[in-house]
Write an enzyme that holds these catalytic residues in place. Structure first.
Site, PDB file in Angstrom:
ATOM      1  N   ARG A  74      -3.622  13.123  17.872  1.00  0.00           N
ATOM      2  CA  ARG A  74      -2.934  12.491  19.542  1.00  0.00           C
ATOM      3  C   ARG A  74      -2.577  14.412  19.871  1.00  0.00           C
ATOM      4  NH1 ARG A  74      -0.015   7.087  18.454  1.00  0.00           N
ATOM      5  NH2 ARG A  74       0.096   8.983  16.419  1.00  0.00           N
ATOM      6  N   ARG A  89      -5.236  18.038   5.164  1.00  0.00           N
ATOM      7  CA  ARG A  89      -6.523  18.588   2.806  1.00  0.00           C
ATOM      8  C   ARG A  89      -8.071  18.855   3.546  1.00  0.00           C
ATOM      9  NH1 ARG A  89      -6.522  11.830   1.297  1.00  0.00           N
ATOM     10  NH2 ARG A  89      -4.879  11.719   2.673  1.00  0.00           N
ATOM     11  N   GLU A 111      -7.204  -2.677   6.277  1.00  0.00           N
ATOM     12  CA  GLU A 111      -7.212  -3.142   4.514  1.00  0.00           C
ATOM     13  C   GLU A 111      -6.514  -4.359   4.653  1.00  0.00           C
ATOM     14  OE1 GLU A 111      -6.659   0.776   5.880  1.00  0.00           O
ATOM     15  OE2 GLU A 111      -7.997   1.971   4.203  1.00  0.00           O
ATOM     16  N   ARG A 129      -2.444  -1.742  -3.316  1.00  0.00           N
ATOM     17  CA  ARG A 129      -3.935  -0.504  -3.004  1.00  0.00           C
ATOM     18  C   ARG A 129      -3.150  -0.034  -4.412  1.00  0.00           C
ATOM     19  NH1 ARG A 129      -4.362   3.104   1.992  1.00  0.00           N
ATOM     20  NH2 ARG A 129      -6.603   3.665   0.971  1.00  0.00           N
ATOM     21  N   ASN A 173       0.646  -1.166   0.135  1.00  0.00           N
ATOM     22  CA  ASN A 173      -0.377  -0.170  -0.044  1.00  0.00           C
ATOM     23  C   ASN A 173       0.455   1.347   0.176  1.00  0.00           C
ATOM     24  OD1 ASN A 173      -1.823   2.113   0.497  1.00  0.00           O
ATOM     25  ND2 ASN A 173      -2.979   1.037   2.073  1.00  0.00           N
ATOM     26  N   GLY A 206     -10.669   7.014  14.500  1.00  0.00           N
ATOM     27  CA  GLY A 206     -12.295   6.655  14.907  1.00  0.00           C
ATOM     28  C   GLY A 206     -11.905   5.271  16.307  1.00  0.00           C
ATOM     29  N   GLU A 207     -10.505   4.691  16.489  1.00  0.00           N
ATOM     30  CA  GLU A 207     -11.148   3.399  16.412  1.00  0.00           C
ATOM     31  C   GLU A 207     -10.279   4.319  18.405  1.00  0.00           C
ATOM     32  OE1 GLU A 207      -8.144   0.978  14.555  1.00  0.00           O
ATOM     33  OE2 GLU A 207      -9.317   1.362  12.414  1.00  0.00           O
ATOM     34  N   ASN A 208      -9.697   5.360  18.416  1.00  0.00           N
ATOM     35  CA  ASN A 208      -8.600   5.610  19.731  1.00  0.00           C
ATOM     36  C   ASN A 208      -8.993   7.342  19.933  1.00  0.00           C
ATOM     37  OD1 ASN A 208      -6.605   3.814  19.477  1.00  0.00           O
ATOM     38  ND2 ASN A 208      -6.251   3.696  17.185  1.00  0.00           N
ATOM     39  N   HIS A 263     -11.337   5.241  -0.028  1.00  0.00           N
ATOM     40  CA  HIS A 263     -11.829   4.159   1.184  1.00  0.00           C
ATOM     41  C   HIS A 263     -11.882   3.114   1.362  1.00  0.00           C
ATOM     42  CE1 HIS A 263     -10.268   8.061   3.685  1.00  0.00           C
ATOM     43  NE2 HIS A 263      -9.582   7.185   3.226  1.00  0.00           N
TER      44      HIS A 263
HETATM   45  P1  ADP Z   1      -3.398   6.877   7.878  1.00  0.00           P
HETATM   46  O1  ADP Z   1      -4.742   7.990   6.822  1.00  0.00           O
HETATM   47  O2  ADP Z   1      -1.884   7.320   7.738  1.00  0.00           O
HETATM   48  O3  ADP Z   1      -3.515   5.435   7.759  1.00  0.00           O
HETATM   49  P2  ADP Z   1      -4.164   6.227  10.824  1.00  0.00           P
HETATM   50  O4  ADP Z   1      -5.266   5.332   9.824  1.00  0.00           O
HETATM   51  O5  ADP Z   1      -3.009   5.422  11.284  1.00  0.00           O
HETATM   52  O6  ADP Z   1      -3.940   7.145   9.747  1.00  0.00           O
HETATM   53  O7  ADP Z   1      -4.986   7.389  11.557  1.00  0.00           O
HETATM   54  C1  ADP Z   1      -3.987   8.331  12.279  1.00  0.00           C
HETATM   55  C2  ADP Z   1      -4.222   9.169  12.745  1.00  0.00           C
HETATM   56  O8  ADP Z   1      -5.448   9.040  14.308  1.00  0.00           O
HETATM   57  C3  ADP Z   1      -3.801  10.576  13.056  1.00  0.00           C
HETATM   58  O9  ADP Z   1      -4.409  11.619  13.978  1.00  0.00           O
HETATM   59  C4  ADP Z   1      -3.253   9.578  14.709  1.00  0.00           C
HETATM   60  O10 ADP Z   1      -2.587  11.231  16.276  1.00  0.00           O
HETATM   61  C5  ADP Z   1      -4.685   9.192  15.556  1.00  0.00           C
HETATM   62  N1  ADP Z   1      -4.611   8.516  16.389  1.00  0.00           N
HETATM   63  C6  ADP Z   1      -4.358   7.236  16.094  1.00  0.00           C
HETATM   64  N2  ADP Z   1      -3.714   7.063  18.013  1.00  0.00           N
HETATM   65  C7  ADP Z   1      -4.531   7.471  17.974  1.00  0.00           C
HETATM   66  C8  ADP Z   1      -5.442   7.685  19.923  1.00  0.00           C
HETATM   67  N3  ADP Z   1      -5.014   7.252  20.825  1.00  0.00           N
HETATM   68  N4  ADP Z   1      -5.646   9.091  19.973  1.00  0.00           N
HETATM   69  C9  ADP Z   1      -6.213  10.012  18.766  1.00  0.00           C
HETATM   70  N5  ADP Z   1      -6.060  10.163  17.909  1.00  0.00           N
HETATM   71  C10 ADP Z   1      -4.750   8.891  17.760  1.00  0.00           C
END
Ligand code: ADP
Length: 390
Positions: free
Chosen positions: A283, A239, A377, A91, A8, A328-330, A179
């Site tokens: 973060r 963006r 993915e 990808r 990817n 979204g996950e964190n 996506h």
């Molecule tokens: P990509 O589109 O490059 O694949 P990711 O899906 O890895 O990106 O997401 C990156 C984003 O997720 C960054 O903004 C990062 O700060 C955020 N992120 C990762 N872990 C956390 C966390 N624990 N809390 C808040 N934001 C997080």
């Protein structure tokens, strides 16, 4: 045993995975990332499926994607000498209007994908460079293209089109959506774990550095926030997201900006970075606690709420909302703000469940089930590579 490599390639990064096959299903062995390609601080790392670090090194010699790919493939061959690479899944951001599923890459199909590069100039050339390099390295392996646009090819014409004269649609100026590999994974996951929701009306928010949302009905995409390019819809790390086209005309015609400057502004200097003046990283913004960082998060979550309403209208209601992607996950904060004042749509969060990133984060009172599902993915790519190969 046959193995599958997934690649990817982004503008300055290369994500990769190695999968074994068990009973026809891919089974992850390791995943990794090369980032900051082209800089003196390129970083290559890989982890085994259990989370153990396999490799972690900063290098000043990864000058381009060819070298990055070469190092990744050498690393995989050194660490897993027994692996027999039968397929490489790529990808590819843009599959154009017709590709609605993964395809085997041939010299002809590669040429036709090259012709789509003007539609995604910051992504497609890197994706295809990865394919060419992998073909050289593994000439006997099946090379399979998995398109980010393919999942959205089920959208209706009214969703696909802009209100321009028809000749522009015919020349390819339409909404493609992106996506798709992530949405495909989430739809498949729901089909297995919550078939009732899969058959219903779902909005998925893929929130990472790139961010978009998709309306899915009965497992098929009916609308998405990204359109002609991966610029539209939600604001992202760097963006802008949705912007009045009149702003672009003003910058070009009245402020004398060059097209390349506007492109740089929209792709690299806007979004969370532009609004906060600090960082594109969620973060860092959550930690910063400045007014500007707070405003950037507020704008991000406000746009999520607006798009949630719009996509729910496209679906005729909402049964489930799924958060995925790094943010979204964190990020409990982003999910909480994104669901604030959405009671009218039937959303009520369970704040403890949200804080702990539980799978279901809605309360028992919530009519809409709100979920956190980590995307995968790479698994979608590996599965597709095996399917196409067989
Ligand atoms: P990509 O589109 O490059 O694949 P990711 O899906 O890895 O990106 O997401 C990156 C984003 O997720 C960054 O903004 C990062 O700060 C955020 N992120 C990762 N872990 C956390 C966390 N624990 N809390 C808040 N934001 C997080």
């Amino acid at each position: 045993m046959d193995h599958v490599v997934t690649l990817n390639a982004g503008s300055s990064s290369l994500k990769f995975g190695l999968f074994a096959t068990k009973a026809g299903e891919p089974c992850v062995i390791c995943t990794g990332l090369v980032d900051r390609i082209g800089s003196a601080e390129a970083h290559i790392s890989a982890r085994l499926s259990g989370g153990e670090t396999l490799f972690d090194e900063v290098s000043d010699s990864i000058r381009d994607h060819d070298i990055a790919l070469d190092q990744v493939l050498t690393l995989l061959q050194q660490e897993f000498p027994e692996a027999r690479i039968a397929a490489v899944g790529h990808r590819i951001v843009h599959g154009g209007p017709d590709n609605d599923r993964p395809v085997l890459l041939t010299p002809d199909s590669l040429r036709s994908l090259e012709s789509l590069a003007p539609f995604a100039p910051l992504h497609q050339p890197y994706n295809l460079a990865g394919a060419y390099a992998a073909m050289k390295r593994f000439p006997d392996a099946a090379q399979v293209a998995c398109f980010d646009t393919a999942f959205h090819r089920t959208q209706s014409w009214v969703n696909d089109t802009f209100a321009l004269p028809g000749e522009y649609y015919d020349m390819g100026v339409r909404r493609y959506g992106f996506h798709g590999l992530s949405y495909d994974y989430i739809a498949g996951h729901l089909q297995q774990t919550a078939p009732d929701l899969h058959a219903g009306r779902v909005v998925v928010a893929h929130l990472g550095n790139g961010a978009s949302m998709c309306a899915i009905k009965d497992g098929r995409s009916v609308g998405s926030t990204m359109g002609f390019s991966p610029l539209d819809g939600l604001p992202m790390g760097t963006r802008s997201g949705q912007i009045d086209p009149g702003v672009l005309l003003y910058l070009l015609e009245q402020k004398g900006m060059e097209a390349a400057e506007v492109s740089d502004l929209l792709y690299r200097k806007s979004g969370l970075l532009g609004l906060s003046g600090l960082s594109n990283d969620m973060r860092a913004l959550e930690k910063a606690g400045t007014t500007e960082a707070g405003n950037a998060i507020a704008y991000f979550t406000y746009r999520i709420r607006r798009e949630m309403g719009s996509l729910s209208a496209a679906l005729g209601g909402l049964d489930a909302l799924v958060f995925t992607g790094g943010i979204g996950e964190n990020s409990a904060l982003v999910r909480q703000q994104a669901c604030e004042e959405m009671g009218w749509l039937g959303i009520d969060l369970n704040s403890d469940a949200n804080q702990s990133n539980a799978t279901t984060i809605s309360s028992d009172m919530s009519r809409v089930q709100v979920m956190v599902i980590p995307t995968n993915e790479e698994l979608v790519i590996a599965r597709a590579a095996l399917n196409v190969m067989s």
